[in-house]
Design a protein around this motif. Sequence first.
Motif, PDB file in Angstrom:
ATOM      1  N   GLU A   1       0.846  -1.190   0.000  1.00 54.56           N
ATOM      2  CA  GLU A   1       0.000   0.000   0.000  1.00 54.56           C
ATOM      3  C   GLU A   1       0.882   1.241   0.000  1.00 54.56           C
ATOM      4  N   PHE A   2       0.347   2.288  -0.594  1.00 52.49           N
ATOM      5  CA  PHE A   2       1.044   3.567  -0.685  1.00 52.49           C
ATOM      6  C   PHE A   2       0.156   4.647  -0.083  1.00 52.49           C
ATOM      7  N   THR A   3       0.725   5.822   0.135  1.00 50.75           N
ATOM      8  CA  THR A   3      -0.046   6.931   0.672  1.00 50.75           C
ATOM      9  C   THR A   3       0.484   8.236   0.097  1.00 50.75           C
ATOM     10  N   LEU A   4      -0.247   9.322   0.334  1.00 54.79           N
ATOM     11  CA  LEU A   4       0.126  10.646  -0.162  1.00 54.79           C
ATOM     12  C   LEU A   4       0.665  11.507   0.966  1.00 54.79           C
ATOM     13  N   LEU A   5       1.771  12.186   0.703  1.00 55.02           N
ATOM     14  CA  LEU A   5       2.317  13.168   1.635  1.00 55.02           C
ATOM     15  C   LEU A   5       2.618  14.452   0.874  1.00 55.02           C
ATOM     16  N   ARG A   6       2.746  15.535   1.606  1.00 54.79           N
ATOM     17  CA  ARG A   6       3.220  16.774   0.998  1.00 54.79           C
ATOM     18  C   ARG A   6       4.740  16.758   0.984  1.00 54.79           C
ATOM     19  N   ASP A   7       5.318  16.919  -0.187  1.00 52.25           N
ATOM     20  CA  ASP A   7       6.770  16.966  -0.311  1.00 52.25           C
ATOM     21  C   ASP A   7       7.265  18.341   0.143  1.00 52.25           C
ATOM     22  N   ASP A   8       8.539  18.427   0.541  1.00 59.38           N
ATOM     23  CA  ASP A   8       9.063  19.700   1.021  1.00 59.38           C
ATOM     24  C   ASP A   8       9.655  20.560  -0.095  1.00 59.38           C
TER      25      ASP A   8
END
Length: 301
Positions: free
Chosen positions: A77-84
């Motif tokens: 499984e994967f997920t979404l994050l905000r990149d810096d």
Amino acid sequence: MTEPLPVAVPRKGRPLEAVLERLADVGGTDRLEELADSVSNTLRYEKAVTKGSLEAERGPYHRLADYSDPSDPNNPEFTLLRDDRDGKPRRIVFDSATVSIDGVDLMLVGREEPFRALRTHEFALGFDSADLVLEEVVGIRPTGLGRLADINERIDPMDTDVRVVTGLGDTVYHTLMGRPSELPAGTDLDREFLTEYEGPICISPRYERLVTAVLGTDVLADVEFVYPDPDAPEEATIADTGLGVYLTVSGSTARDHGLVLGEHLFPSETVVMRNAAEDHPALESALRLFDGIGSDSKITV
């Protein structure tokens, strides 16, 4: 039935690939090889999209739905994050996968900073870069250190229960490098040279504590840290400075900038870690999967 042992792993990058490749090597099954390949390929593609070197045909939520199928327990499984990065783009990263190796069930759980997740007792076992351990908890002393086997002796037991078990062998090195003009004839570019050196050394600002721990305060008594131009290759700024410390694989880029490579100061390597205050029925069996696999000497936990 015993629940799988939760294992903290990085969400992306070389350390996560090293973990998946090692699990595939140890397990020796097609499923583990396919898992390692699919996760690595997906994250390399997503990195290229985030950096803007590739343009995705579909948006991140559609891609995320394609990658993750919770109805199939064999799929990662994967997920979404905000990149810096500028604009804080959404980035798809690894979330979790459950694997079984020699009867040991492991639930790999993605964390931004696995080492810190072990420090807060969320996990008994995890993987992270040795760099982060040095940056976070290794004590600064007059003398330096140069091996993974030296790390645990430098960790204050009052500060954390986390200890390094071994390395995965995916080694690149923090390497001393400099212009030939900085070296007297017949002199090696090593720690001994630095004991007599007075002047600037170019390093990445994020590695100031790491380099201090690795070299020791005695060596750095007459040294001034300077930092690279963010808009120029680090090797170019090191060449302008005269001396520096930077991560190297082959050293070809350093040589292209007229630099000579000196001593490998410390291995930047993915390490197996355990929190000695936490336990799980499968923990010792899981640790045996990685016993003696590292490129360094055996580490006392």
